[in-house]
Write an enzyme that holds these catalytic residues in place. Structure first.
Site, PDB file in Angstrom:
ATOM      1  N   ALA A  20     104.988 -19.566 -45.013  1.00  0.00           N
ATOM      2  CA  ALA A  20     104.105 -20.566 -45.595  1.00  0.00           C
ATOM      3  C   ALA A  20     103.812 -21.618 -44.535  1.00  0.00           C
ATOM      4  O   ALA A  20     104.664 -21.930 -43.705  1.00  0.00           O
ATOM      5  CB  ALA A  20     104.758 -21.206 -46.815  1.00  0.00           C
ATOM      6  N   LEU A  42     110.387 -18.263 -48.970  1.00  0.00           N
ATOM      7  CA  LEU A  42     110.117 -17.332 -47.878  1.00  0.00           C
ATOM      8  C   LEU A  42     111.133 -17.590 -46.769  1.00  0.00           C
ATOM      9  O   LEU A  42     111.815 -18.610 -46.763  1.00  0.00           O
ATOM     10  CB  LEU A  42     108.697 -17.531 -47.352  1.00  0.00           C
ATOM     11  CG  LEU A  42     107.578 -17.283 -48.369  1.00  0.00           C
ATOM     12  CD1 LEU A  42     106.239 -17.765 -47.814  1.00  0.00           C
ATOM     13  CD2 LEU A  42     107.505 -15.807 -48.734  1.00  0.00           C
ATOM     14  N   SER A  43     111.205 -16.686 -45.796  1.00  0.00           N
ATOM     15  CA  SER A  43     112.183 -16.894 -44.732  1.00  0.00           C
ATOM     16  C   SER A  43     111.916 -18.196 -43.985  1.00  0.00           C
ATOM     17  O   SER A  43     112.851 -18.841 -43.506  1.00  0.00           O
ATOM     18  CB  SER A  43     112.197 -15.704 -43.769  1.00  0.00           C
ATOM     19  OG  SER A  43     110.929 -15.531 -43.172  1.00  0.00           O
ATOM     20  N   GLU A  44     110.653 -18.596 -43.867  1.00  0.00           N
ATOM     21  CA  GLU A  44     110.328 -19.871 -43.226  1.00  0.00           C
ATOM     22  C   GLU A  44     109.103 -20.508 -43.880  1.00  0.00           C
ATOM     23  O   GLU A  44     108.153 -19.816 -44.248  1.00  0.00           O
ATOM     24  CB  GLU A  44     110.017 -19.697 -41.730  1.00  0.00           C
ATOM     25  CG  GLU A  44     111.147 -19.155 -40.895  1.00  0.00           C
ATOM     26  CD  GLU A  44     112.234 -20.172 -40.576  1.00  0.00           C
ATOM     27  OE1 GLU A  44     112.044 -21.375 -40.854  1.00  0.00           O
ATOM     28  OE2 GLU A  44     113.269 -19.750 -40.034  1.00  0.00           O
ATOM     29  N   THR A  45     109.142 -21.831 -43.994  1.00  0.00           N
ATOM     30  CA  THR A  45     107.969 -22.623 -44.329  1.00  0.00           C
ATOM     31  C   THR A  45     107.765 -23.621 -43.204  1.00  0.00           C
ATOM     32  O   THR A  45     108.688 -24.332 -42.815  1.00  0.00           O
ATOM     33  CB  THR A  45     108.135 -23.361 -45.668  1.00  0.00           C
ATOM     34  OG1 THR A  45     108.293 -22.396 -46.723  1.00  0.00           O
ATOM     35  CG2 THR A  45     106.927 -24.232 -45.975  1.00  0.00           C
TER      36      THR A  45
END
Length: 261
Positions: A20, A42-45
């Site tokens: 994101a 998610l794994s990363e924002t």
């Protein structure tokens, strides 16, 4: 505030690694950004805030702020170009916890300029080997992760970690890698990070800042085509120059929306 979801290190929707990207109109508290990252799950924002020169960029997993992230940086650059906040011929400067990172268009690819994160041989905790359930060929460690080399791509693809045990290993993540069994790729890898709330990360750009110098020593070359063999899978072109790693990937926009809270 605008928020986007982008699949990075792929040219196909629902492959690669989803991130994101939130465009901030004003600075926000760390706790707010962490809550948004937990909500996106998610794994990363990534959170972007325009500065005089470039953008301030921060990365959050659902549980922690990260020091370095490749796929969410690639996703951020892609969003800035796609939404015409930055001209396609302009290089983007990101101010991050790992220093200034840059992104530029390289034909149909996006090229990221990242620091080398070389490993050194290390003794692994017993719990690490037990959690992976494999026989390591080599174990190294850098400031972020453990790196575990195994004998074959088949072993990499078939690992089924005990994530509860792996969560007890005090490290951001664990990279498992081997030479590729096909002529198409130089090496393959997978990345596990339950300690930061991501059991398996689909495609991990920052892991290749460690993998590139590691495989340079073994393969005696500076440029690689790498494949991360997760369920979603993803391809990264990697090039080493002095103390920098150039990561090349593609991206696909999945979601374009507004953050209301």
């Amino acid at each position: 505030m605008k928020i986007y979801q982008v699949d990075a290190f792929t040219d196909k929707a629902f492959k690669g690694n989803p991130a994101a990207v939130c465009i901030l109109s004003e600075l926000k508290e760390d706790s707010w950004m962490q809550n948004v990252a937990g909500e996106m799950n998610l794994s990363e924002t990534a959170f972007l805030y325009k500065e005089k020169e470039g953008y301030n960029l921060r990365w959050f997993t659902p549980k922690h702020e990260e020091d370095l992230c490749g796929h969410a940086t690639l996703a951020s650059a892609y969003v800035l170009w796609e939404t015409q906040r930055v001209g396609e011929d302009e290089e983007i400067y990101f101010n991050t916890r790992s220093g200034v990172l840059t992104a530029k268009k390289n034909k149909e690819w996006i090229e990221l300029n990242f620091p080398i994160e070389a490993e050194k041989e290390a003794e692994a905790p017993d719990m690490l080997i037990k959690a992976l359930g494999i026989k390591p060929k080599y174990i190294g460690r850098n400031r972020l992760d453990f790196l575990v080399e195994v004998e074959s791509e088949e072993i990499v693809r078939n690992i089924k970690p005990d994530f509860k045990l792996l969560d007890s290993v005090k490290t951001r993540g664990v990279i498992v890698t081997s030479k590729s069994s096909s002529e198409k790729y130089d090496f393959v890898s997978r990345f596990f990070a339950p300690e930061v709330g991501v059991n398996e990360d689909p495609v991990t750009g920052s892991a290749h800042c460690c993998l590139a110098p590691f495989w340079k020593k073994k393969l005696k070359k500076d440029e690689f085509l790498a494949y991360q063999a997760s369920e979603r899978g993803g391809m990264i072109k990697v090039k080493l120059e002095k103390d920098r790693v150039y990561l090349n990937g593609k991206a696909v926009m999945i979601l374009d929306g507004r953050l209301l809270k």
